[in-house]
Design an enzyme around this catalytic site. Structure first.
Site, PDB file in Angstrom:
ATOM      1  N   TYR A   1       0.847  -1.195   0.000  1.00 42.89           N
ATOM      2  CA  TYR A   1       0.000   0.000   0.000  1.00 42.89           C
ATOM      3  C   TYR A   1       0.885   1.248   0.000  1.00 42.89           C
ATOM      4  O   TYR A   1       1.478   1.624   1.002  1.00 42.89           O
ATOM      5  CB  TYR A   1      -0.952   0.025   1.200  1.00 42.89           C
ATOM      6  CG  TYR A   1      -1.940  -1.135   1.247  1.00 42.89           C
ATOM      7  CD1 TYR A   1      -2.188  -1.920   0.115  1.00 42.89           C
ATOM      8  CD2 TYR A   1      -2.631  -1.455   2.410  1.00 42.89           C
ATOM      9  CE1 TYR A   1      -3.085  -2.984   0.154  1.00 42.89           C
ATOM     10  CE2 TYR A   1      -3.533  -2.508   2.452  1.00 42.89           C
ATOM     11  CZ  TYR A   1      -3.746  -3.267   1.324  1.00 42.89           C
ATOM     12  OH  TYR A   1      -4.628  -4.325   1.365  1.00 42.89           O
TER      13      TYR A   1
ATOM     14  N   PRO B   1     -15.369  -4.809   2.239  1.00 38.31           N
ATOM     15  CA  PRO B   1     -16.671  -5.190   2.807  1.00 38.31           C
ATOM     16  C   PRO B   1     -17.808  -4.289   2.329  1.00 38.31           C
ATOM     17  O   PRO B   1     -18.969  -4.670   2.397  1.00 38.31           O
ATOM     18  CB  PRO B   1     -16.461  -5.045   4.319  1.00 38.31           C
ATOM     19  CG  PRO B   1     -15.360  -4.040   4.450  1.00 38.31           C
ATOM     20  CD  PRO B   1     -14.455  -4.302   3.281  1.00 38.31           C
TER      21      PRO B   1
ATOM     22  N   ALA C   1     -17.804  -3.253  -0.798  1.00 40.14           N
ATOM     23  CA  ALA C   1     -17.609  -3.329  -2.260  1.00 40.14           C
ATOM     24  C   ALA C   1     -17.100  -1.977  -2.748  1.00 40.14           C
ATOM     25  O   ALA C   1     -17.579  -1.434  -3.745  1.00 40.14           O
ATOM     26  CB  ALA C   1     -18.879  -3.762  -2.979  1.00 40.14           C
TER      27      ALA C   1
ATOM     28  N   GLY D   1     -17.564   0.879  -1.662  1.00 43.60           N
ATOM     29  CA  GLY D   1     -18.591   1.938  -1.613  1.00 43.60           C
ATOM     30  C   GLY D   1     -19.836   1.580  -2.400  1.00 43.60           C
ATOM     31  O   GLY D   1     -20.884   2.204  -2.239  1.00 43.60           O
ATOM     32  N   ALA D   2     -19.769   0.532  -3.260  1.00 44.51           N
ATOM     33  CA  ALA D   2     -20.893   0.217  -4.150  1.00 44.51           C
ATOM     34  C   ALA D   2     -22.151  -0.223  -3.392  1.00 44.51           C
ATOM     35  O   ALA D   2     -23.265   0.012  -3.851  1.00 44.51           O
ATOM     36  CB  ALA D   2     -20.491  -0.862  -5.158  1.00 44.51           C
TER      37      ALA D   2
ATOM     38  N   THR E   1     -23.329   1.006  -0.751  1.00 42.10           N
ATOM     39  CA  THR E   1     -23.984   2.091  -0.008  1.00 42.10           C
ATOM     40  C   THR E   1     -24.996   2.852  -0.854  1.00 42.10           C
ATOM     41  O   THR E   1     -25.749   3.665  -0.335  1.00 42.10           O
ATOM     42  CB  THR E   1     -22.938   3.112   0.507  1.00 42.10           C
ATOM     43  OG1 THR E   1     -22.366   3.788  -0.629  1.00 42.10           O
ATOM     44  CG2 THR E   1     -21.830   2.435   1.304  1.00 42.10           C
ATOM     45  N   GLY E   2     -24.974   2.627  -2.170  1.00 42.48           N
ATOM     46  CA  GLY E   2     -25.933   3.307  -3.048  1.00 42.48           C
ATOM     47  C   GLY E   2     -25.495   4.701  -3.458  1.00 42.48           C
ATOM     48  O   GLY E   2     -26.204   5.399  -4.174  1.00 42.48           O
ATOM     49  N   LYS E   3     -24.322   5.139  -3.009  1.00 41.76           N
ATOM     50  CA  LYS E   3     -23.934   6.500  -3.403  1.00 41.76           C
ATOM     51  C   LYS E   3     -23.376   6.551  -4.827  1.00 41.76           C
ATOM     52  O   LYS E   3     -23.238   7.634  -5.389  1.00 41.76           O
ATOM     53  CB  LYS E   3     -22.960   7.110  -2.402  1.00 41.76           C
ATOM     54  CG  LYS E   3     -21.612   6.486  -2.328  1.00 41.76           C
ATOM     55  CD  LYS E   3     -20.796   7.237  -1.256  1.00 41.76           C
ATOM     56  CE  LYS E   3     -19.439   6.634  -1.103  1.00 41.76           C
ATOM     57  NZ  LYS E   3     -18.656   7.286  -0.068  1.00 41.76           N
TER      58      LYS E   3
HETATM   59  N1  LIG Z   1      -6.080  -8.695   1.005  1.00 43.06           N
HETATM   60  C1  LIG Z   1      -6.370  -8.048  -0.089  1.00 43.06           C
HETATM   61  O1  LIG Z   1      -6.040  -8.473  -1.210  1.00 43.06           O
HETATM   62  C2  LIG Z   1      -7.103  -6.742   0.008  1.00 43.06           C
HETATM   63  C3  LIG Z   1      -7.669  -6.156  -1.140  1.00 43.06           C
HETATM   64  C4  LIG Z   1      -8.374  -4.964  -0.989  1.00 43.06           C
HETATM   65  C5  LIG Z   1      -8.499  -4.386   0.265  1.00 43.06           C
HETATM   66  N2  LIG Z   1      -7.912  -4.967   1.362  1.00 43.06           N
HETATM   67  C6  LIG Z   1      -8.053  -4.378   2.711  1.00 43.06           C
HETATM   68  O2  LIG Z   1      -9.422  -4.171   2.974  1.00 43.06           O
HETATM   69  C7  LIG Z   1      -9.658  -2.815   3.303  1.00 43.06           C
HETATM   70  C8  LIG Z   1     -11.038  -2.409   2.838  1.00 43.06           C
HETATM   71  O3  LIG Z   1     -11.249  -2.711   1.470  1.00 43.06           O
HETATM   72  P1  LIG Z   1     -11.348  -1.578   0.356  1.00 43.06           P
HETATM   73  O4  LIG Z   1     -10.659  -0.373   0.814  1.00 43.06           O
HETATM   74  O5  LIG Z   1     -10.972  -2.223  -0.927  1.00 43.06           O
HETATM   75  O6  LIG Z   1     -12.921  -1.324   0.205  1.00 43.06           O
HETATM   76  P2  LIG Z   1     -14.138  -0.951   1.179  1.00 43.06           P
HETATM   77  O7  LIG Z   1     -13.735  -0.949   2.583  1.00 43.06           O
HETATM   78  O8  LIG Z   1     -15.241  -1.823   0.742  1.00 43.06           O
HETATM   79  O9  LIG Z   1     -14.484   0.520   0.688  1.00 43.06           O
HETATM   80  C9  LIG Z   1     -13.754   1.619   1.129  1.00 43.06           C
HETATM   81  C10 LIG Z   1     -14.288   2.890   0.474  1.00 43.06           C
HETATM   82  O10 LIG Z   1     -15.688   3.005   0.699  1.00 43.06           O
HETATM   83  C11 LIG Z   1     -16.023   4.349   1.002  1.00 43.06           C
HETATM   84  N3  LIG Z   1     -16.566   4.349   2.391  1.00 43.06           N
HETATM   85  C12 LIG Z   1     -15.961   3.991   3.545  1.00 43.06           C
HETATM   86  N4  LIG Z   1     -16.804   4.085   4.585  1.00 43.06           N
HETATM   87  C13 LIG Z   1     -17.984   4.508   4.080  1.00 43.06           C
HETATM   88  C14 LIG Z   1     -19.242   4.779   4.637  1.00 43.06           C
HETATM   89  N5  LIG Z   1     -19.464   4.634   5.944  1.00 43.06           N
HETATM   90  N6  LIG Z   1     -20.249   5.191   3.819  1.00 43.06           N
HETATM   91  C15 LIG Z   1     -20.047   5.342   2.502  1.00 43.06           C
HETATM   92  N7  LIG Z   1     -18.866   5.082   1.890  1.00 43.06           N
HETATM   93  C16 LIG Z   1     -17.847   4.662   2.685  1.00 43.06           C
HETATM   94  C17 LIG Z   1     -14.748   5.173   0.903  1.00 43.06           C
HETATM   95  O11 LIG Z   1     -14.593   5.699  -0.434  1.00 43.06           O
HETATM   96  P3  LIG Z   1     -15.383   6.976  -0.981  1.00 43.06           P
HETATM   97  O12 LIG Z   1     -15.754   7.814   0.192  1.00 43.06           O
HETATM   98  O13 LIG Z   1     -14.417   7.639  -1.911  1.00 43.06           O
HETATM   99  O14 LIG Z   1     -16.561   6.401  -1.718  1.00 43.06           O
HETATM  100  C18 LIG Z   1     -13.658   4.136   1.112  1.00 43.06           C
HETATM  101  O15 LIG Z   1     -12.464   4.473   0.470  1.00 43.06           O
HETATM  102  C19 LIG Z   1      -8.490  -2.050   2.661  1.00 43.06           C
HETATM  103  O16 LIG Z   1      -8.261  -0.788   3.247  1.00 43.06           O
HETATM  104  C20 LIG Z   1      -7.368  -3.022   2.887  1.00 43.06           C
HETATM  105  O17 LIG Z   1      -6.855  -2.910   4.205  1.00 43.06           O
HETATM  106  C21 LIG Z   1      -7.225  -6.130   1.228  1.00 43.06           C
END
Ligand SMILES: NC(=O)c1ccc[n+]([C@@H]2O[C@H](COP(=O)([O-])OP(=O)(O)OC[C@H]3O[C@@H](n4cnc5c(N)ncnc54)[C@H](OP(=O)(O)O)[C@@H]3O)[C@@H](O)[C@H]2O)c1
Length: 315
Positions: free
Chosen positions: A57, A202, A204, A206-207, A209-211
């Site tokens: 990262y 978790p 997706a 942000g997908a 959340t519907g935004k």
């Molecule tokens: N092991 C692996 O291969 C792998 C791969 C991917 C991720 N990860 C880990 O998993 C973590 C989470 O996954 P991810 O970052 O891919 O996706 P995520 O947690 O599903 O989505 C994060 C994004 O959702 C939006 N968000 C966060 N909280 C919100 C809320 N309460 N309401 C509305 N929108 C919200 C934000 O973007 P916006 O505000 O811009 O919409 C944020 O950047 C990563 O930080 C990483 O540590 C691991």
């Protein structure tokens, strides 16, 4: 905040963790240290004690931000730090070197959980060579526990069979209301074996959340090329899933993100690690637990989510 055992380790981690990929400043756009520190401070204040980062990262930047914030806030004893080594560094010597470098960037004496980020695709490193190095790191006190990420079940089993004195405590895989392939064989296995399922993306990204919608796709970050946000997929999500998430959001007085995360924690040993752009998102995500959807609403959400036809074939 609710807590759950990290595998059979005896360590308690919060039911909702914090993903730190966003801190890397590359894939998700620029990210300032000050915001990362605020996000971590707020997370810990609300009882979130599990922070997930990775060497890749921002090529170490996220680890540095996590380490610096924890040091400046004086909260080392209150957090469980998880990081990951990319699949390209799974040769015996490279595992040792990578772990020591991560430990330096995190500025800690010991890494609580070291995960193998993805299998050694293209490199042909035997799995037992990698696991031998992981056991050596435990023996040397560089790491406390061993985890894997994105390992198919068969490779996870092979990895476990290589270990002599330790076991794998966690498996980190993609899992959310839209992307549920992990349910096919991995989740039941992890539940049976007492291995924690750490759910990445978790929300997706942000997908759920519907935004975002076909008319309002995310711009300027990795999501421009993310299959979930392709038009056909977004249309499915917007018409079949989001209306139910919104309805439940009103019914429970919770936000869509909280509904989606609560659905995940209802699967027992699943610990979602949502990434956050700011402290307000952490507050929202921390509020996804300490309550539960009813069985009936859980089933409704399941049904809406199962009705989605999602494809990764985007051209
Ligand atoms: N092991 C692996 O291969 C792998 C791969 C991917 C991720 N990860 C880990 O998993 C973590 C989470 O996954 P991810 O970052 O891919 O996706 P995520 O947690 O599903 O989505 C994060 C994004 O959702 C939006 N968000 C966060 N909280 C919100 C809320 N309460 N309401 C509305 N929108 C919200 C934000 O973007 P916006 O505000 O811009 O919409 C944020 O950047 C990563 O930080 C990483 O540590 C691991």
């Amino acid at each position: 905040m609710e807590y759950i055992n990290l595998g059979k380790s005896g360590i308690k981690i919060s039911r909702i963790g914090l993903g730190a990929w966003q801190f890397g400043g590359d894939a998700w756009g620029p990210y300032e240290y000050g915001i990362a520190k605020e996000v971590i401070a707020k997370a810990v204040e609300l009882g979130i004690n599990f922070i997930d980062t990775a060497a890749v990262y921002g090529r170490g930047r996220s680890e540095e931000f996590v380490g610096r914030a924890i040091r400046e806030l004086g909260i080392r004893d209150h957090v469980v730090i998880a990081t990951k080594i990319p699949g390209d560094w799974h040769r015996y010597d490279d595992v040792l070197k990578a772990a020591r470098r991560s430990r330096e960037r995190l500025s800690v004496n010991v890494i609580d959980l070291l995960q193998l980020h993805w299998p050694a695709c293209w490199h042909n490193v035997p799995i037992c060579e990698t696991m031998k190095a992981m056991e050596r790191l435990v023996e040397d006190g560089v790491i406390r526990y061993i985890g894997v990420s994105n390992y198919p079940l068969q490779l996870l089993e092979a990895a476990r069979s290589c270990l002599k004195k330790n076991d794998i405590v966690s498996s980190q895989n993609r899992y959310n209301l839209i992307e549920r392939d992990a349910e096919k064989e991995l989740l039941p296995y992890l539940q049976r074996e007492g291995i924690t399922f750490i759910a990445w993306s978790p929300l997706a990204k942000g997908a759920v959340t519907g935004k975002y919608s076909p008319e309002n796709r995310p711009r300027g970050d990795l999501r421009e090329n993310e299959p979930v946000f392709y038009l056909d997929n977004l249309r499915e999500i917007s018409t079949k899933l989001i209306p139910v998430v919104r309805e439940l959001s009103i019914k429970y007085g919770k936000t869509p993100a909280q509904i989606a995360l609560n659905w995940l924690v209802m699967h027992g040993n699943v610990v979602p690690i949502p990434g956050a752009k700011n402290a307000a998102q952490v507050v929202e995500n921390a509020g996804a637990v300490d309550w539960r959807l009813s069985e009936e609403d859980f089933r409704r959400l399941n049904e809406a989510s199962s009705s989605l036809t999602i494809t990764y074939v985007t051209w």
